[in-house]
Design a protein around this motif. Sequence first.
Motif, PDB file in Angstrom:
ATOM      1  N   GLY A 375     -37.580  -5.885   0.717  1.00  0.00           N
ATOM      2  CA  GLY A 375     -36.394  -5.072   0.670  1.00  0.00           C
ATOM      3  C   GLY A 375     -35.197  -5.798   0.140  1.00  0.00           C
ATOM      4  O   GLY A 375     -35.256  -6.976  -0.226  1.00  0.00           O
ATOM      5  N   PRO A 376     -34.045  -5.148   0.122  1.00  0.00           N
ATOM      6  CA  PRO A 376     -32.836  -5.724  -0.481  1.00  0.00           C
ATOM      7  C   PRO A 376     -32.290  -6.889   0.302  1.00  0.00           C
ATOM      8  O   PRO A 376     -31.600  -7.733  -0.252  1.00  0.00           O
ATOM      9  CB  PRO A 376     -31.864  -4.539  -0.493  1.00  0.00           C
ATOM     10  CG  PRO A 376     -32.358  -3.622   0.587  1.00  0.00           C
ATOM     11  CD  PRO A 376     -33.842  -3.777   0.610  1.00  0.00           C
ATOM     12  N   SER A 377     -32.556  -7.015   1.599  1.00  0.00           N
ATOM     13  CA  SER A 377     -31.991  -8.131   2.361  1.00  0.00           C
ATOM     14  C   SER A 377     -32.566  -9.463   1.898  1.00  0.00           C
ATOM     15  O   SER A 377     -31.851 -10.459   1.771  1.00  0.00           O
ATOM     16  CB  SER A 377     -32.261  -7.916   3.857  1.00  0.00           C
ATOM     17  OG  SER A 377     -33.669  -7.841   4.072  1.00  0.00           O
ATOM     18  N   GLN A 378     -33.890  -9.497   1.673  1.00  0.00           N
ATOM     19  CA  GLN A 378     -34.517 -10.729   1.195  1.00  0.00           C
ATOM     20  C   GLN A 378     -34.034 -11.074  -0.208  1.00  0.00           C
ATOM     21  O   GLN A 378     -33.816 -12.240  -0.536  1.00  0.00           O
ATOM     22  CB  GLN A 378     -36.044 -10.562   1.219  1.00  0.00           C
ATOM     23  CG  GLN A 378     -36.822 -11.807   0.821  1.00  0.00           C
ATOM     24  CD  GLN A 378     -36.718 -12.866   1.875  1.00  0.00           C
ATOM     25  OE1 GLN A 378     -36.346 -12.578   3.016  1.00  0.00           O
ATOM     26  NE2 GLN A 378     -37.012 -14.104   1.493  1.00  0.00           N
ATOM     27  N   ASN A 379     -33.871 -10.040  -1.045  1.00  0.00           N
ATOM     28  CA  ASN A 379     -33.380 -10.268  -2.406  1.00  0.00           C
ATOM     29  C   ASN A 379     -31.951 -10.800  -2.373  1.00  0.00           C
ATOM     30  O   ASN A 379     -31.576 -11.678  -3.165  1.00  0.00           O
ATOM     31  CB  ASN A 379     -33.459  -8.967  -3.201  1.00  0.00           C
ATOM     32  CG  ASN A 379     -33.178  -9.195  -4.681  1.00  0.00           C
ATOM     33  OD1 ASN A 379     -33.420 -10.282  -5.198  1.00  0.00           O
ATOM     34  ND2 ASN A 379     -32.685  -8.163  -5.336  1.00  0.00           N
ATOM     35  N   GLU A 380     -31.139 -10.308  -1.447  1.00  0.00           N
ATOM     36  CA  GLU A 380     -29.764 -10.783  -1.332  1.00  0.00           C
ATOM     37  C   GLU A 380     -29.718 -12.240  -0.875  1.00  0.00           C
ATOM     38  O   GLU A 380     -28.900 -13.031  -1.346  1.00  0.00           O
ATOM     39  CB  GLU A 380     -29.002  -9.887  -0.346  1.00  0.00           C
ATOM     40  CG  GLU A 380     -27.532 -10.280  -0.207  1.00  0.00           C
ATOM     41  CD  GLU A 380     -26.814  -9.381   0.786  1.00  0.00           C
ATOM     42  OE1 GLU A 380     -25.605  -9.617   1.018  1.00  0.00           O
ATOM     43  OE2 GLU A 380     -27.445  -8.454   1.328  1.00  0.00           O
ATOM     44  N   ALA A 381     -30.603 -12.622   0.060  1.00  0.00           N
ATOM     45  CA  ALA A 381     -30.656 -14.007   0.518  1.00  0.00           C
ATOM     46  C   ALA A 381     -31.055 -14.948  -0.629  1.00  0.00           C
ATOM     47  O   ALA A 381     -30.494 -16.040  -0.789  1.00  0.00           O
ATOM     48  CB  ALA A 381     -31.647 -14.135   1.677  1.00  0.00           C
ATOM     49  N   LYS A 382     -32.014 -14.476  -1.417  1.00  0.00           N
ATOM     50  CA  LYS A 382     -32.420 -15.303  -2.554  1.00  0.00           C
ATOM     51  C   LYS A 382     -31.283 -15.469  -3.551  1.00  0.00           C
ATOM     52  O   LYS A 382     -31.078 -16.555  -4.104  1.00  0.00           O
ATOM     53  CB  LYS A 382     -33.640 -14.670  -3.220  1.00  0.00           C
ATOM     54  CG  LYS A 382     -34.183 -15.478  -4.380  1.00  0.00           C
ATOM     55  CD  LYS A 382     -35.435 -14.838  -4.952  1.00  0.00           C
ATOM     56  CE  LYS A 382     -35.968 -15.677  -6.109  1.00  0.00           C
ATOM     57  NZ  LYS A 382     -37.210 -15.080  -6.687  1.00  0.00           N
ATOM     58  N   GLN A 383     -30.534 -14.392  -3.764  1.00  0.00           N
ATOM     59  CA  GLN A 383     -29.404 -14.470  -4.687  1.00  0.00           C
ATOM     60  C   GLN A 383     -28.324 -15.406  -4.150  1.00  0.00           C
ATOM     61  O   GLN A 383     -27.716 -16.172  -4.918  1.00  0.00           O
ATOM     62  CB  GLN A 383     -28.823 -13.059  -4.898  1.00  0.00           C
ATOM     63  CG  GLN A 383     -27.667 -12.990  -5.888  1.00  0.00           C
ATOM     64  CD  GLN A 383     -28.111 -13.285  -7.302  1.00  0.00           C
ATOM     65  OE1 GLN A 383     -29.293 -13.152  -7.617  1.00  0.00           O
ATOM     66  NE2 GLN A 383     -27.185 -13.699  -8.136  1.00  0.00           N
ATOM     67  N   ASP A 384     -28.090 -15.421  -2.847  1.00  0.00           N
ATOM     68  CA  ASP A 384     -27.099 -16.327  -2.257  1.00  0.00           C
ATOM     69  C   ASP A 384     -27.517 -17.785  -2.436  1.00  0.00           C
ATOM     70  O   ASP A 384     -26.695 -18.645  -2.760  1.00  0.00           O
ATOM     71  CB  ASP A 384     -26.924 -16.007  -0.770  1.00  0.00           C
ATOM     72  CG  ASP A 384     -26.243 -14.666  -0.562  1.00  0.00           C
ATOM     73  OD1 ASP A 384     -25.592 -14.191  -1.518  1.00  0.00           O
ATOM     74  OD2 ASP A 384     -26.361 -14.118   0.549  1.00  0.00           O
ATOM     75  N   TRP A 385     -28.785 -18.049  -2.191  1.00  0.00           N
ATOM     76  CA  TRP A 385     -29.265 -19.425  -2.387  1.00  0.00           C
ATOM     77  C   TRP A 385     -29.162 -19.847  -3.849  1.00  0.00           C
ATOM     78  O   TRP A 385     -28.855 -20.997  -4.153  1.00  0.00           O
ATOM     79  CB  TRP A 385     -30.717 -19.548  -1.913  1.00  0.00           C
ATOM     80  CG  TRP A 385     -30.842 -19.722  -0.429  1.00  0.00           C
ATOM     81  CD1 TRP A 385     -31.199 -18.782   0.493  1.00  0.00           C
ATOM     82  CD2 TRP A 385     -30.598 -20.925   0.294  1.00  0.00           C
ATOM     83  NE1 TRP A 385     -31.201 -19.300   1.760  1.00  0.00           N
ATOM     84  CE2 TRP A 385     -30.825 -20.631   1.664  1.00  0.00           C
ATOM     85  CE3 TRP A 385     -30.201 -22.205  -0.057  1.00  0.00           C
ATOM     86  CZ2 TRP A 385     -30.683 -21.577   2.670  1.00  0.00           C
ATOM     87  CZ3 TRP A 385     -30.056 -23.153   0.935  1.00  0.00           C
ATOM     88  CH2 TRP A 385     -30.292 -22.854   2.272  1.00  0.00           C
ATOM     89  N   LEU A 386     -29.422 -18.915  -4.738  1.00  0.00           N
ATOM     90  CA  LEU A 386     -29.321 -19.222  -6.168  1.00  0.00           C
ATOM     91  C   LEU A 386     -27.886 -19.571  -6.550  1.00  0.00           C
ATOM     92  O   LEU A 386     -27.637 -20.527  -7.305  1.00  0.00           O
ATOM     93  CB  LEU A 386     -29.829 -18.037  -6.990  1.00  0.00           C
ATOM     94  CG  LEU A 386     -29.893 -18.237  -8.510  1.00  0.00           C
ATOM     95  CD1 LEU A 386     -30.881 -19.335  -8.858  1.00  0.00           C
ATOM     96  CD2 LEU A 386     -30.294 -16.928  -9.199  1.00  0.00           C
ATOM     97  N   LEU A 387     -26.927 -18.831  -6.001  1.00  0.00           N
ATOM     98  CA  LEU A 387     -25.522 -19.127  -6.282  1.00  0.00           C
ATOM     99  C   LEU A 387     -25.101 -20.462  -5.662  1.00  0.00           C
ATOM    100  O   LEU A 387     -24.320 -21.217  -6.253  1.00  0.00           O
ATOM    101  CB  LEU A 387     -24.639 -17.993  -5.750  1.00  0.00           C
ATOM    102  CG  LEU A 387     -24.809 -16.632  -6.440  1.00  0.00           C
ATOM    103  CD1 LEU A 387     -23.936 -15.579  -5.767  1.00  0.00           C
ATOM    104  CD2 LEU A 387     -24.450 -16.738  -7.930  1.00  0.00           C
TER     105      LEU A 387
END
Length: 412
Positions: A375-387
Amino acid sequence: MVPNVKKCICTALFVLVAVAVGQVVGQGEGAAVWAPTWTDTLKKDLLKGYDPSIRPSQHYNVTTVETSITITHVEINEIKSTLSVYGWMKFQWMDSRLAWEPQLYGNVTKLFLNQTSIWNPTLDNTGPLVKVASNGILEFTNALRHESKCTIQWQKWPFDTQRCSIFLLPWAEIYDMEINVKMLKNEVLQGTIWTVMNITLETHKTFNVSDSPEHRGTHIRFELKRNSAIYRSTITAPACVLVLMNLLNFWLPPNCAEKLILNAINVLITGMFLIHFNEHLSLYTNSTPSVVLFYSQTLYLSGFCLLLTVLLECVVKSGSKKPLHPALKKLITFDVIAGIISINNSPTRNDDEMCETLADTQEASNNMDEVQCNGPSQNEAKQDWLLFVTLLERIAFALYVIIFCLMLVLYF
């Protein structure tokens, strides 16, 4: 029979008289051929009672020797740490004992004498004849082929300037004498790997026998600058490219596979340069050149950059993502930091198109399945780590820029 005897006696007497007269005439002709010339007479008179071991001037006076040097070739043997100088050296001095009146010797105004028969300021008696003028001024030109030790300073190699000197041995060996040496002129024919920047002549008039050669006698000091145009293309240009490649690495996306390849190339090229320097310099250097230190430090930085890239890529591509800490998440949301992170970074894409072509197809498929399942929560966490990883790389980029600037100032 008596008349025949008288006739024979007369004939014999005539032959004896003819032979005697012929010998006398022959001796007279020979004496005329080998009669001394004005030059022979002058040389005999000048050298009569002349002692070549005595200095021309009185013991309380100074013998002035003027020198004129023409340098045709200068070479430094870096392996042996020696300076070789080739050229011509002209000597001129005054010896009043060898002066004469030309009118008394058939207007002869100059004479050539052997070095061994007169006093001369050098100990080399294998040179040409000495020219003597009627006013007592002597001069001769001798080939200059001199080799002396020269301590090579390697810190600035290959953009170095060496200062070497040749020791004029005769002036150090003739004790109890005062000899002043003047440099009339010097002419340097360029065209070698070294350019002669300056030539100075230094004479120490008073010295003790126990003094080292640096504190006695006469020295010709050379300031030589290496012609380093070729090294700017073979050493400086690669160094600049390696620095740019190290810095460029931090601007590639964190999940880009080319980062590892770029860092590996940097480490490989830098290591090859250090091996090349080791083969040509390590045998005879008394200190490590700054260029070698620069490449050595660059190798450490490239290795650390490679390690950092591997760690950050593991963080980005990790399968399990915990949410980023709230404090760190708040940090990356600041306008300034967000602006720095967003440079060359598209927030709507998780993977860069250029790097995606080199990614493993199966890994990309698994990542898409993971995003759809979690879901979007896991995708958001991955995006935060990427930033956050991107922020770390921007900080590392700034540190590397500062380090490289300091290295350039220190080593160049």
